[in-house]
Structures are given as structure tokens and as C-alpha cells.
Write a protein that holds these residues in place. Structure first.
Motif, mmCIF file in Angstrom:
data_model
loop_
_atom_site.group_PDB
_atom_site.id
_atom_site.type_symbol
_atom_site.label_atom_id
_atom_site.label_comp_id
_atom_site.label_asym_id
_atom_site.label_seq_id
_atom_site.Cartn_x
_atom_site.Cartn_y
_atom_site.Cartn_z
ATOM 1 N N ILE A 226 0.944 -1.267 -0.179
ATOM 2 C CA ILE A 226 0.267 -0.177 -0.052
ATOM 3 C C ILE A 226 0.945 1.196 -0.048
ATOM 4 N N MET A 227 1.818 1.263 0.866
ATOM 5 C CA MET A 227 2.679 2.385 0.939
ATOM 6 C C MET A 227 3.636 2.805 -0.040
ATOM 7 N N ASN B 37 9.431 -6.144 -5.960
ATOM 8 C CA ASN B 37 8.779 -6.471 -5.031
ATOM 9 C C ASN B 37 8.952 -8.128 -4.749
ATOM 10 N N ARG B 38 8.607 -8.571 -3.542
ATOM 11 C CA ARG B 38 8.551 -10.014 -3.561
ATOM 12 C C ARG B 38 7.836 -10.735 -4.441
ATOM 13 N N THR B 39 6.296 -10.157 -4.475
ATOM 14 C CA THR B 39 5.541 -10.820 -5.664
ATOM 15 C C THR B 39 5.914 -9.895 -6.822
ATOM 16 N N LYS C 23 3.614 -7.473 -9.072
ATOM 17 C CA LYS C 23 3.044 -5.987 -8.290
ATOM 18 C C LYS C 23 3.744 -4.862 -9.185
ATOM 19 N N SER D 98 -0.649 7.965 6.178
ATOM 20 C CA SER D 98 -1.123 6.628 5.687
ATOM 21 C C SER D 98 -1.147 6.600 3.903
ATOM 22 N N ALA E 55 -6.425 1.171 4.641
ATOM 23 C CA ALA E 55 -5.281 2.151 4.324
ATOM 24 C C ALA E 55 -3.908 1.738 5.250
ATOM 25 N N LYS F 6 1.219 -5.368 15.182
ATOM 26 C CA LYS F 6 2.627 -5.655 15.130
ATOM 27 C C LYS F 6 3.360 -4.378 15.593
#
Ligand code: NDP
Ligand code: SSN
Length: 293
Positions: free
Chosen positions: A10-11, A30-32, A35, A123, A230, A238
Motif C-alpha cells: 500500500i505504502m 517486490n517479492r510478488t 506487482k 497513511s 489504508a 505489530k
């Protein structure tokens, strides 16, 4: 200026997009990997691994979910450490604890590179609009070199000194935010259960001494049961957990935050972790009972 960007959640997606819009050449990972395509459409190039991005770019920014992700991207095979070295800077903007930042700092410095931690307040929308508040610490020379990019990403940057201070400041801020969200949830619930209009409560709050952007933005959506993420609830939990650990280390009693953390944990256990953190309202509503006494 060419920068690398690791992590397009998102960020990260909003921040990398902003840099592209301001004329930066950006290489993303990106790991995936799929994206990355949205950013490629906006002019980014793709690095196949974190190491490939660092090899190409003098400065590499990361925006990753948590300490595990931040460490993995640096220390694992094909990670940042394989290519960081003299003349290169690594800037981690993820929200992590001070110990994680210190580990990364030491390893990067040992390789001859420079490191700045720079978590952010604000955000998705502030990230899209370049209105974040940047809480940086670490290598001052690298910080100074990054100020033009920080000026694109944020409305204000703080340099807080030694590594760990940025992480700690961010955790204190989010601890307060998480407790406030629980308090708002209890207030909305109490208004509702005692026969008041929760919307009128929001209107009253907005005119008084505790008016704030979070209540104003999130309150109406909460009353609709709308929790489009968001700031994902799992990340808020966390942050509460890491802030409570910081409290433990410093023997600071934080019963309000501990109670708020329990509510976020409960929400996660009910499968609400990927919703916005305001979904904690669902847990608070349930706990307060379903009918009037
Ligand atoms: N959302 C917000 O409002 C704010 C968030 N933050 C903080 O910013 C950070 C990012 O948040 P946000 O963008 O919302 O989070 P998201 O969950 O949207 O994105 C997380 C990113 O981390 C990547 N990631 C997760 N695990 C790993 C791993 N093991 N190895 C490599 N990459 C990994 C994800 O990759 P993949 O796509 O493959 O899953 C994704 O790119 C967090 O630390 C959060 O606390 C700070 C301020 C505001
Ligand atoms: O870490 C997330 C913070 C969200 C915000 O500041 O609105």
C-alpha cells in the motif's frame, strides 16, 4: 536522480509512484514480482532481486511489512548486502523495532555502505500526496543526500540522531494511535448502546479539544462497517507489540496500550488482520454486549 525501491505494498506503491511523478528514475522490486507492472506502466524499471536493484542504484529505499521482511530482504540470498558497499546508501522506511534497524545498520556499515532508518507517520493518502512525516536517524551524510527525495515523499522530515531513534519515535506515535482508535471504538459503542447517535458523537468530537484527523476520517466509515485497508490492522498490532516490548525494556507501565493490543490481537484472531485497523471497532462492539441493560 536514480533510486531503487523495494516493497510495493500500500505504502511502497504510492511512494514509488510519487518519486516517478517528480522525475526520479526508479528501479523497483517486490517479492510478488507481478506487482511491479503497475509501476513499469508509469516509467519504472524492474530489478529481479534486491541485490540487482542495489547494484544498479546509488540509493535504495525499502518499505516492507515488518522486522522479518526487513531482515530477509537485507540478509537472505540475493539480498541488499550482496551489493551494498562504498558510495551506496540504504534507507529503510518500514516500521520496525530499534534492534532490527541496528542489525541492518551494522551489516551495511561493515560492507562500507551507509544506512538511514526513516519510518513514516501518515497513511495511504498522505503517501499518495507526498504529505508523510519522516522520522529519520542514522548516517547524517546519507540523510542530507536524501532530503530532496524526502521532500517529495513528505511534508516534514525529522533527523533524530542515532540509529534506533526513528524506530522508537514511530512506535511511540503508533502506540498512541492504536490506543486512540480503541478509545474511539468504545465511545461509539457506548453512545450507541446508551441510546445516543454515534454520528452526533462524531460531530461533537470534531468541534472540541480532542478533534483530530483520524476520528474525522475513520469515524464515518466505521459507522458504515467499511474497513477498506489504508493501514492494515495486522501492522497496527505489530506496532503495538513492538511498542510494548520497548516499554518492557524501559520498565514503562502501559496498561492502556496493553489493553488496546489485546483488542487488535483478538481482531486478528477473527480474521480481520487485512482490513483497516479501524476494524477493531467490530471487536469492541462485540465485547460491549448486544443489547441495553
Ligand atoms: N499502510 C499504512 O498506513 C502505513 C504503513 N506503515 C508501515 O509501512 C510498512 C509497509 O506497510 P504497507 O505498505 O501498508 O504494507 P503492505 O502489507 O501493503 O505491504 C507489505 C510489503 O512488504 C512485502 N513483504 C512482506 N513480507 C515480505 C518478505 N518476507 N520478504 C519480502 N517482502 C515482503 C510485501 O510483498 P508482497 O507484495 O509480495 O506481499 C509488500 O510489498 C509497514 O512496516 C507498515 O507498518 C507506515 C505508515 C503507514
Ligand atoms: O503506521 C501507520 C500510520 C498511519 C497514520 O499515521 O495515519
Amino acid at each position: 536522480m536514480e533510486v531503487g525501491f523495494l516493497g510495493l505494498g500500500i505504502m511502497g506503491k504510492a511512494m514509488a509512484t510519487n518519486l516517478l511523478r517528480h522525475g526520479y528514475r526508479v528501479t523497483v522490486w517486490n517479492r510478488t514480482l507481478a506487482k511491479c507492472q503497475e509501476l513499469v506502466a508509469l516509467g519504472a524499471t524492474v530489478g529481479e532481486t534486491p541485490a540487482a536493484v542495489v547494484a544498479k542504484c546509488r540509493y535504495t529505499i525499502a518499505m516492507l511489512s515488518d522486522p522479518g521482511a526487513a531482515l530477509s530482504v537485507v540478509f537472505d540470498k540475493d539480498g541488499v548486502l550482496e551489493q551494498i558497499g562504498d558510495g551506496k546508501g540504504y534507507i529503510d522506511m518500514s516500521t520496525v523495532d530499534a534492534a532490527t534497524s541496528s542489525k541492518i545498520d551494522e551489516a551495511v556499515k561493515q560492507k562500507g555502505g551507509a544506512f538511514v532508518e526513516a519510518p513514516v507517520s501518515g497513511s495511504k493518502k498522505p503517501a499518495e500526496d507526498g504529505q508523510l512525516v519522516i522520522l529519520a536517524a542514522g548516517d547524517k551524510t546519507l540523510y542530507d543526500e536524501m532530503v530532496p527525495a524526502f521532500d517529495v515523499l513528505g511534508k516534514k522530515s525529522f533527523f533524530l540522531g542515532e540509529i534506533g531513534n526513528g524506530a522508537k519515535m514511530k512506535l511511540v506515535v503508533n502506540m498512541i494511535m492504536g490506543s486512540m482508535m480503541n478509545s474511539l471504538s468504545e465511545g461509539l459503542s457506548l453512545a450507541d448502546k446508551s441510546g445516543l447517535s454515534p454520528q452526533t458523537l462524531l460531530d461533537v468530537l470534531d468541534l472540541g479539544a480532542i478533534a483530530n484527523p483520524m476520528f474525522k476520517l475513520k469515524g464515518p466509515a466505521m459507522l458504515q462497517g467499511s474497513y477498506n485497508p489504508a493501514f492494515p490492522l495486522k501492522h497496527q498490532q505489530k506496532d503495538m507489540r513492538l511498542a510494548l516490548a520497548l516499554g518492557d525494556e524501559n520498565a514503562v507501565s502501559m496498561p492502556v496500550s496493553a489493553a488496546a493490543n489485546e483488542a487488535f490481537k483478538k481482531a486478528r484472531s477473527l480474521g480481520l488482520g487485512d482490513l483497516d485497523f479501524s476494524a477493531v471497532y467490530e471487536v469492541v462492539k462485540d465485547a460491549s454486549g448486544s443489547g441495553q441493560a
